[in-house]
Design an enzyme around this catalytic site. Sequence first.
Site, short mmCIF file in Angstrom:
data_model
loop_
_atom_site.label_atom_id
_atom_site.label_comp_id
_atom_site.label_asym_id
_atom_site.label_seq_id
_atom_site.Cartn_x
_atom_site.Cartn_y
_atom_site.Cartn_z
N ASN A 145 0.86 -1.19 0.00
CA ASN A 145 0.00 0.00 0.00
C ASN A 145 0.88 1.23 0.00
OD1 ASN A 145 -2.41 1.59 0.30
ND2 ASN A 145 -1.96 1.79 2.48
N HIS A 169 0.79 5.24 1.34
CA HIS A 169 0.04 6.12 2.25
C HIS A 169 0.71 7.50 2.28
CE1 HIS A 169 -2.61 7.04 5.59
NE2 HIS A 169 -1.58 7.70 6.10
#
Length: 192
Positions: free
Chosen positions: A104, A106
């Site tokens: 991911n 972020h």
Amino acid sequence: MENKKKIVVFASGNGSGFENICKKLLDLEFLEISKLYCNNNKALVLDRAKKYGIENFIFQNNDLKNKKVLLDLQKVKPDLIVLAGFLKKIPTDITNKFKHKIINIHPSLLPKYGGKGMYGENVHKKVIENNEKESGFTIHYVDQNYDEGDIIFQKKIPIKKKDPVNLGKEVLKLEHKYYPEIILKCLSDGKS
Ligand code: GRF
């Protein structure tokens, strides 16, 4: 080419990150962007997928729990699952089956400004409110908790203007520069 590395992307909304991944990686011979998984049938990212000829899998949030998404992933067998603006938590049965195969990005320097509700402008507003001197983004492996898996890469930038919109743009530009490179690195490092 046989034995191409397969990646799939999960996104929920705009999808500038997804489009950037397509632009930078789609021409590589040894890699295939097999599918876009999206939990919002009105998301702009679906138009972007169409433009690049990438198959989509649109699902309801409940399908994360009832295994529909997991079963499809097990059919596709991706080498890497890339979250790019995906706003739902990935359930444990998926994180367990794809350990060190889900990453991911972020828009903050985790562990700061992560967790539930910390996405988009919310993050940059909080960073500015707290008078931080620097911000940036983090790429990390995904585990069962929001924004908590092992960190793979971080990029810091100094905060020059106390303007969350401007900070958001600067961070996003950097995300686009680095995410495709890190995806390739994760694929070649062997963990995935
Ligand atoms: C990015 O800032 C990324 O860090 C976060 O969500 C945003 C996605 O933007 N996870 P977009 O949908 O790719 O334009």
